[in-house]
Design a protein around this motif. Structure first.
Motif, PDB file in Angstrom:
ATOM      1  N   LEU A 690       6.198  37.932  56.821  1.00  0.00           N
ATOM      2  CA  LEU A 690       5.261  39.063  56.860  1.00  0.00           C
ATOM      3  C   LEU A 690       3.859  38.624  56.478  1.00  0.00           C
ATOM      4  N   GLU A 691       3.768  37.777  55.448  1.00  0.00           N
ATOM      5  CA  GLU A 691       2.449  37.300  55.028  1.00  0.00           C
ATOM      6  C   GLU A 691       1.818  36.431  56.117  1.00  0.00           C
ATOM      7  N   ALA A 692       2.614  35.590  56.758  1.00  0.00           N
ATOM      8  CA  ALA A 692       2.096  34.758  57.849  1.00  0.00           C
ATOM      9  C   ALA A 692       1.620  35.636  59.008  1.00  0.00           C
ATOM     10  N   ALA A 697      -2.692  38.161  62.165  1.00  0.00           N
ATOM     11  CA  ALA A 697      -3.318  39.387  62.664  1.00  0.00           C
ATOM     12  C   ALA A 697      -4.753  39.498  62.159  1.00  0.00           C
ATOM     13  N   GLN A 698      -4.972  39.105  60.894  1.00  0.00           N
ATOM     14  CA  GLN A 698      -6.321  39.156  60.325  1.00  0.00           C
ATOM     15  C   GLN A 698      -7.243  38.175  61.043  1.00  0.00           C
ATOM     16  N   ARG A 702     -10.555  38.948  63.306  1.00  0.00           N
ATOM     17  CA  ARG A 702     -11.837  38.294  63.028  1.00  0.00           C
ATOM     18  C   ARG A 702     -12.380  37.612  64.276  1.00  0.00           C
ATOM     19  N   TYR A 703     -11.494  36.983  65.043  1.00  0.00           N
ATOM     20  CA  TYR A 703     -11.895  36.303  66.273  1.00  0.00           C
ATOM     21  C   TYR A 703     -12.436  37.308  67.294  1.00  0.00           C
ATOM     22  N   LYS A 704     -11.734  38.444  67.423  1.00  0.00           N
ATOM     23  CA  LYS A 704     -12.188  39.488  68.347  1.00  0.00           C
ATOM     24  C   LYS A 704     -13.544  40.041  67.919  1.00  0.00           C
ATOM     25  N   MET A 705     -13.710  40.201  66.608  1.00  0.00           N
ATOM     26  CA  MET A 705     -14.970  40.740  66.093  1.00  0.00           C
ATOM     27  C   MET A 705     -16.124  39.779  66.394  1.00  0.00           C
ATOM     28  N   MET A 706     -15.906  38.457  66.200  1.00  0.00           N
ATOM     29  CA  MET A 706     -16.949  37.465  66.479  1.00  0.00           C
ATOM     30  C   MET A 706     -17.306  37.450  67.956  1.00  0.00           C
ATOM     31  N   ASN A 707     -16.285  37.539  68.807  1.00  0.00           N
ATOM     32  CA  ASN A 707     -16.546  37.581  70.246  1.00  0.00           C
ATOM     33  C   ASN A 707     -17.347  38.807  70.627  1.00  0.00           C
TER      34      ASN A 707
END
Length: 729
Positions: A690-692, A697-698, A702-707
């Protein structure tokens, strides 16, 4: 606001309606017109592309001749909630639903057997009484009816701690059923109908749309609750002889099991039984040990309006003998279980007399209680003596018991096997995982006992009404109540024998006592809508009195005197000067009654309120410790699990854990930890996965936000070609 007409097909009522609307001589009767009802909705409920309402008005469909037409054979009735089965789960479910404003239909095989007690006519006992108190605290009915209809009441385990004390009431079987039937029949928004349901109707999105009966009637609702008891494909056995029946004298329900199997549900068989009934006039009570009720009567309900004391009847105790055991051992092959023709599992904690003889061969005798079934009937219930032996052997067996040497048997004992659906197919709201709007409650989920059924019934009734109204469903956590513990066990563990509630099943039983059920659950009942203004005012006044009394006991001090002397004598501990009354109550063997005796009590408190004060003070340290432990555990235990987790892909889990978790589909980490076959190591591995997943997902977000930021930057400063610049100049 849209309205949807639907046809009301008129049988005997039709002719009277025609006479009212039109004169007898009117030619309109030669060609009757179509009558419709329109349901006007204050709040839209999507259902088969239509919208329904709880308010009704009769309207005539468009007509040119004034004639009255009606089509025969397509009667459709529409409700918000349909409850199938009129037992203890069905009654609580139907009452809760109707009281929340849902238009509710209760379908039962026999209206005259609503809330019948086919086995022992008793309510309560260890852990079961806690369930009854909790149902009452939420606004249910079983506790009130038991308080009105008791023949005898006793508090069990009175010498032990408050967590395991239990109230038990022997009730008048016929009076109990009649009282509950009257409540059900007089409840607004609740209709009753005799019918055998054979099919569940589904919509396009695997949502329930209604039910179909054996005789072809169709009833529609967005929520359906199945509380079928022992009736689904029920079969009763007396020795080698069997007949289809849900219980003695009542037909079984056929067709529904096959329909549920076609819908993809897993089904299985369970077994239970009931002992013979003997004629009270043929029993020699002089050789029996009397079991009297308590002088001070205790109550299931927190509503003082039902606290009316009545004359109590006596129960009696006898024991099996060596002759009893000999007859059973010599005829084990004649019983359905040991003969091998019934393989269904029976209740572990309420075994037949032959099971007791086989399992506990070292015991010379077993207790047998003789308990009345009513004030005006001659039947005695022989508790602890259920059997599957042939009828020809039952009377000789009964006559081996002291006091019953010349008894007459009124009804033979029998075993009953029936279909149930393992409850891991439900969520903790008791709605099924496969079909939206379909709920299971009671023995269909594999439980045994009226109290367990009632507890499930009120939760499914609440949630069925809320589902029909588009509201979120209610889930009671296991640390909040015995009801929560019961449901969590049912939906988490793969149970293959009838489930009975026990105090040992709750890890937090000191916090889940009978006396504080209202403080735990009545605020929720009020929020849901089942606790009316009168009950809420009573609750608030009670809590205020308890709080003020605890403050008083903290502040009042004594030095010496008769009270201090008696407390020193009873507790074996000295009383210091200027000790508070609270400090005195914390000493061993000291009860609130001693304060009353010496004039230091509070006469404005009821006995129940004094008990609450005493327990809160005496066990304060233990309660605070358990609350602290619970608080530390709750955050982790309630961590939700995604619905789409692929457990089979988690190679760090054991094979058994992957299989069990995929089957149960737990909703939280805590629930996953209680699944049979899942080890602490599996839970650790699951938490790592779950932590992985959370970090992945985080990182993805973050990648989508940067794009997105890069794309926005490029849009704000567009690249302009040289030719465009020259041309524009």
């Amino acid at each position: 606001m849209t309205t949807t007409p639907f046809t009301l097909h008129l049988c005997r009522f039709g002719r009277n309606l025609c006479k009212t609307l039109f004169p007898t001589s009117s030619p309109a009767l030669l060609n009757p017109r179509h009558i419709t009802l329109r349901r006007k909705f204050r709040r839209g409920i999507s259902f088969s592309g239509s919208t329904f309402s709880r308010r009704f008005s009769a309207v005539a469909a468009g007509s040119t001749s004034g004639d009255l037409n009606y089509e025969i054979g397509t009667v459709d009735e529409k409700y918000d909630v349909i409850v199938v089965g009129g037992g203890h789960a069905g009654c609580e479910a139907a009452l809760a639903s109707a009281r929340l404003g849902a238009r509710t239909l209760l379908l039962t095989l026999n209206i005259d057997r609503i809330a019948w007690q086919p086995c022992n006519p008793a309510v309560g006992g260890p852990a079961k009484s806690q369930l009854v108190h909790e149902v009452d605290a939420l606004g249910g009915e079983i506790g009130k009816i038991a308080d009105r209809c008791y023949l005898q009441k006793r508090v069990l385990n009175i010498s032990r701690g408050p967590a395991v004390r239990a109230l038990r009431a022997q009730t008048d079987k016929r009076e109990y059923a009649l009282q509950m039937k009257n409540v059900v029949e007089s409840t607004p928004n609740l209709s009753i109908r005799e019918a055998m349901v054979t099919d569940i109707l589904l919509g396009k999105n695997d949502n329930v749309e209604g039910v179909c009966t054996f005789f072809g009637m169709t009833f529609y609702a967005p929520s359906v609750i199945l509380t079928t008891g022992t009736f689904m494909s029920g079969k009763i056995w007396v020795g080698r002889t069997s007949m289809p029946a849900g219980r003695a004298g009542e037909s079984a329900s056929h067709g529904l099991t096959e329909n549920l199997q076609r819908l993809g549900f897993e089904t299985d068989r369970l077994k239970t039984g009931t002992p013979a009934r003997v004629d009270i006039r043929t029993v020699n009570f002089s050789v029996l040990e009397p079991q009297h009720g308590d002088e001070e009567v205790s109550w299931f309900s927190f509503d003082p309006d039902v606290h009316i004391e009545r004359e109590q009847m006596c129960c009696y105790l006898t024991r099996t003998t060596s002759t009893t055991h000999l007859i059973i051992r010599e005829n084990l092959h004649e019983t359905p279980t040991y003969g091998g023709w019934v393989e269904a599992k029976g209740p572990r904690y309420c075994p037949s007399i032959e099971d007791k003889i086989v399992r506990f061969q070292d015991k010379e005798s077993h207790q047998v209680f003789l308990e009345p079934e009513g004030r005006n009937v001659p039947e005695l219930y022989v508790q602890g003596f259920s059997t599957g032996l042939p009828e020809r052997l039952q009377l000789p067996l009964l006559r081996t018991l002291p006091g019953l040497e010349n008894c007459s048997m009124l009804r033979p004992a029998y075993a009953v096997e029936y279909d149930y659906l393992p409850a891991h197919q439900c969520t903790r709201s008791l709605m099924t995982k496969k079909i939206q709007g379909l709920f299971f409650s009671g023995q269909i989920n594999g439980t045994t006992g009226y109290e367990e059924a009632a507890a499930q019934g009120i939760i499914s009734g609440i949630n069925a009404a809320r589902h029909a109204d588009g509201k979120p469903l209610i889930v009671l956590e296991r640390e909040s109540s015995y009801i929560g513990t019961l449901i969590d066990d049912l939906v988490t563990k793969d149970l293959r024998e009838p489930y009975r509630m026990l105090t040992s099943r709750s890890e937090h039983r000191l916090l889940l006592r009978s006396d504080n059920a209202d403080s735990r659950l009545t605020p929720l009942g009020r929020e849901i809508g089942l606790i009316d203004d009168r009950r809420w005012k009573l609750y608030q006044e009670k809590q205020a009195r308890i709080s003020e009394e605890k403050k008083r006991l903290k502040s009042v001090r004594i030095s010496g005197g008769d009270l201090a002397a008696e407390i020193t004598h009873l507790s074996g501990q000295p009383v210091k000067d200027s000790s508070t009354l609270e400090g005195l109550l914390k000493k061993p063997h000291i009860q609130y009654g001693i304060l009353d005796k010496h004039g230091f009590g509070n006469n404005s408190l009821s006995r129940m309120e004094k008990e609450c004060v005493e327990i809160d003070i005496k066990y304060e340290g233990f309660i605070l410790r358990q609350q602290s432990q619970l608080q530390q555990m709750v955050t982790q235990q309630h961590r939700p699990l995604p619905e789409d987790l692929d457990y089979y892909a988690m190679t760090t889990l054991s094979h058994e854990a992957r299989e069990k978790l995929s089957k149960v589909r737990p909703q939280t980490i805590g629930q996953a930890s209680r699944v049979g076959g899942v080890s602490p190591a599996d839970i650790t591995a699951l938490l790592i996965v779950l932590e992985a997943n959370r970090r992945k997902a985080q990182e993805k977000r973050r990648y989508k936000m940067m794009n997105a930021i890069r794309a926005n930057t490029q849009d704000e400063v567009p690249e302009v070609s040289l030719t465009e610049t020259v041309g524009s100049g």
